[in-house]
Design a protein around this motif. Structure first.
Motif, short mmCIF file in Angstrom:
data_model
loop_
_atom_site.label_atom_id
_atom_site.label_comp_id
_atom_site.label_asym_id
_atom_site.label_seq_id
_atom_site.Cartn_x
_atom_site.Cartn_y
_atom_site.Cartn_z
N SER A 1 21.10 -4.83 27.03
CA SER A 1 20.64 -5.93 26.18
C SER A 1 21.26 -7.22 26.69
N CYS A 2 20.79 -8.33 26.13
CA CYS A 2 21.46 -9.61 26.41
C CYS A 2 22.82 -9.61 25.74
N THR A 3 22.93 -8.96 24.59
CA THR A 3 24.22 -8.85 23.92
C THR A 3 25.24 -8.17 24.83
N ALA B 1 19.02 -15.99 26.81
CA ALA B 1 18.27 -14.85 26.25
C ALA B 1 16.77 -15.17 26.19
N GLN B 2 16.47 -16.41 25.82
CA GLN B 2 15.06 -16.79 25.66
C GLN B 2 14.51 -17.48 26.90
N GLY B 3 15.30 -17.50 27.98
CA GLY B 3 14.99 -18.40 29.09
C GLY B 3 14.41 -17.78 30.34
N TYR C 1 23.62 -23.30 15.89
CA TYR C 1 22.27 -22.80 15.69
C TYR C 1 21.94 -21.81 16.80
N THR C 2 22.34 -20.55 16.61
CA THR C 2 22.06 -19.52 17.61
C THR C 2 22.15 -18.15 16.96
N PHE C 3 21.85 -17.14 17.79
CA PHE C 3 21.95 -15.76 17.34
C PHE C 3 23.43 -15.31 17.36
N VAL C 4 23.77 -14.36 16.53
CA VAL C 4 25.18 -13.94 16.41
C VAL C 4 25.78 -13.43 17.73
N SER C 5 24.95 -12.83 18.58
CA SER C 5 25.50 -12.25 19.82
C SER C 5 26.16 -13.29 20.71
N THR C 6 25.64 -14.52 20.67
CA THR C 6 26.21 -15.60 21.49
C THR C 6 27.70 -15.74 21.19
N VAL C 7 28.05 -15.49 19.95
CA VAL C 7 29.40 -15.73 19.48
C VAL C 7 30.23 -14.43 19.45
N GLY D 1 11.95 -3.50 25.42
CA GLY D 1 12.37 -2.89 24.15
C GLY D 1 13.76 -3.40 23.83
N GLU D 2 14.76 -2.75 24.41
CA GLU D 2 16.14 -3.24 24.36
C GLU D 2 16.64 -3.30 25.79
N ALA D 3 16.72 -4.51 26.35
CA ALA D 3 17.21 -4.66 27.72
C ALA D 3 17.60 -6.12 27.95
N GLY D 4 18.43 -6.31 28.96
CA GLY D 4 18.87 -7.66 29.29
C GLY D 4 19.31 -7.69 30.74
N PRO E 1 26.39 -22.78 26.23
CA PRO E 1 25.12 -23.38 25.81
C PRO E 1 24.06 -22.30 25.60
N VAL E 2 23.16 -22.55 24.67
CA VAL E 2 22.06 -21.62 24.37
C VAL E 2 20.76 -22.38 24.61
N HIS E 3 19.90 -21.81 25.43
CA HIS E 3 18.63 -22.51 25.74
C HIS E 3 17.59 -22.08 24.71
N PHE F 1 15.49 -9.06 27.47
CA PHE F 1 14.14 -8.49 27.53
C PHE F 1 13.90 -7.65 26.28
N HIS F 2 14.48 -8.12 25.18
CA HIS F 2 14.28 -7.51 23.86
C HIS F 2 12.79 -7.52 23.51
N GLY F 3 12.40 -6.59 22.65
CA GLY F 3 10.99 -6.46 22.28
C GLY F 3 10.34 -7.71 21.70
N THR F 4 11.13 -8.67 21.26
CA THR F 4 10.56 -9.91 20.70
C THR F 4 10.52 -11.05 21.71
N LYS F 5 10.97 -10.80 22.94
CA LYS F 5 11.01 -11.88 23.93
C LYS F 5 9.68 -11.94 24.70
N ASN F 6 9.62 -12.76 25.72
CA ASN F 6 8.34 -12.96 26.44
C ASN F 6 7.98 -11.77 27.32
C1 LIG Z 1 17.43 -12.38 21.54
C2 LIG Z 1 18.66 -13.19 21.65
C3 LIG Z 1 19.90 -12.60 21.92
C4 LIG Z 1 20.12 -11.12 21.95
O1 LIG Z 1 19.35 -10.48 22.88
P1 LIG Z 1 19.40 -8.85 22.90
O2 LIG Z 1 18.74 -8.52 24.20
O3 LIG Z 1 18.63 -8.40 21.71
O4 LIG Z 1 20.80 -8.45 22.84
C5 LIG Z 1 21.01 -13.41 22.12
N1 LIG Z 1 20.90 -14.75 22.04
C6 LIG Z 1 19.73 -15.36 21.75
C7 LIG Z 1 19.68 -16.85 21.72
C8 LIG Z 1 18.57 -14.59 21.55
O5 LIG Z 1 17.43 -15.21 21.26
#
Ligand SMILES: *Cc1c(COP(=O)(O)O)cnc(C)c1O
Length: 377
Positions: A55-57, A155-157, A80-86, A187-190, A126-128, A178-183
């Motif tokens: 995952s990106c995490t 993660a979104q870039g 303003y970001t997802f918890v994994s960044t932190v 599924g679960e990958a990064g 930084p978070v894009h 490359f989470h299932g909600t990304k472009n």
């Molecule tokens: C989706 C996302 C993550 C986490 O990505 P995973 O692959 O689900 O671990 C982290 N940071 C941001 C900004 C994201 O959008």
């Protein structure tokens, strides 16, 4: 018409590759499809190498280990970001220092970073957001001046660029999702991008449970051993097989998404001119991947009403992050109870519109009609 917020778009060879991985019969990581994914990611990002992760995490977890943080070290991160960044850095004992964001891109406000630096500051993260680059020249200049590392949450870039350079390659280390909600999805990958080859070698040890197995695989040693911190950060081959089929088509997945983004941008421009809301902006020098299309309403209550109105017509519009400085865990970590007004207002007043590679003009028309009717009332 029902319009989902997100949908995966199949490219055609996903099942074929999964079947092939099964027939090869080697389902742990490191096989043909993981190598294929890494080659495509590295080529797309013009990076010496790319390390596929679960995952990106987990890519960010590896980055945090690479930063050799000590208890009490600080890192500057947008609220303003997802918890994994932190969390990845918090797990290593570091303390987040939350920075406010820009009202146009919702990215970290690069003009507010310097005043947050203390003798304990070790890095900037930084978070894009939305796949639109932060102002990386300004950020890397500050980092250089103060001797800080830059770890990009990209993660979104994937397939997004700043001055022609792929996101995640502008700082010292970058993490992609490359989470299932990304472009582009597995599924679960990064993936992890590491600029310094020595650090990249260390990243390989950390990814492989803290062992130098990579050197054994290369035939450099005849027995591998425990050399570093680490965990199980390598995805299995079935995930890689699916992802490889997506990655082969990342250009067309991104292009069709950009077309959908441009449709919204053009159609909603007149309403912005009338002052009803603001659209998210892409600054010059940035080429986005249309991961998110968002608008910022004039008030939180207006955003809520529009969201409810869309929902009653089966159309998904979503807000996004709760600013992290105001979350329970920030209190637990003893972060100061400051106001970060731009992020607080944007978080409460923004809405993301449905977007995915296979969205149809009819679906986008239905989304826009809801918005047009809402503001015509
Ligand atoms: C989706 C996302 C993550 C986490 O990505 P995973 O692959 O689900 O671990 C982290 N940071 C941001 C900004 C994201 O959008």
């Amino acid at each position: 018409m029902k319009v989902n917020f997100n949908k995966i778009t199949l490219c055609g060879r996903e099942l074929e590759y999964i079947k092939e991985a099964i027939s090869i019969g080697r389902l742990e990581g490191g096989g043909k499809f993981m190598k294929m994914c890494e080659a495509i990611i590295a080529e797309t990002a013009s990076s010496e190498s790319a390390l596929l992760t679960t995952s990106c995490t987990s890519a960010t977890d590896i980055a945090a280990i690479l930063c050799d943080l000590k208890d009490g070290d600080e890192f500057i991160v947008p609220t303003y970001t997802f918890v994994s960044t932190v969390n990845s850095f918090v797990l290593r004992g570091a303390k987040p220092v939350f920075c406010d964001i820009r009202p146009d891109t919702l990215n970290i406000d690069e003009t507010k970073i310097e005043s947050l630096i203390t003798p304990r500051t070790k890095l900037i993260v930084p978070v894009h957001y939305a796949g639109v680059s932060c102002q990386m020249d300004a950020i890397t200049a500050i980092a250089k001046r103060y001797g800080l590392k830059v770890v990009e949450d990209a993660a979104q870039g994937f397939c997004s660029y700043y001055k022609g350079k792929h996101l995640g390659t502008l700082g010292d280390i970058g993490a992609l999702s490359f989470h299932g909600t990304k472009n582009v999805v597995g599924g679960e990958a990064g993936a992890l991008l590491v600029k310094d080859p020595m650090l990249c070698e260390r990243a390989n040890f950390i990814r492989e449970k803290g062992t130098n197995r990579i050197r054994f695989i290369r035939g450099e040693i005849d027995k591998y051993t425990w050399v570093d911190y680490g965990s199980s950060f390598i995805p299995g081959e079935l995930i890689s097989a699916f992802l490889a089929a997506q990655l082969e088509n990342s250009k067309s997945l991104t292009d069709s998404r950009i077309k959908a983004w441009e449709y919204y941008d053009k159609r909603l421009e007149p309403l912005e001119r009338e002052g009803f809301f603001k659209r998210g902006k892409i600054p010059p020098d940035c080429k986005g991947n249309a991961h998110i299309f968002f608008i910022i309403c004039k008030s939180p209550s207006e955003a809520q009403s529009l969201r409810d109105c869309a929902k009653s017509q089966d159309i998904a519009m979503l807000s996004h992050y709760a600013p992290l400085h105001s979350c329970p865990m920030a209190k637990r970590l003893g972060c100061p109870d400051t106001r970060l007004p731009v992020a607080e207002f944007a978080a409460a007043s923004m809405l993301r519109l449905p977007i995915y590679s296979s969205i149809t003009p009819g679906e986008q028309d239905a989304v826009c009609k809801v918005i047009e009717d809402f503001f015509a009332r």
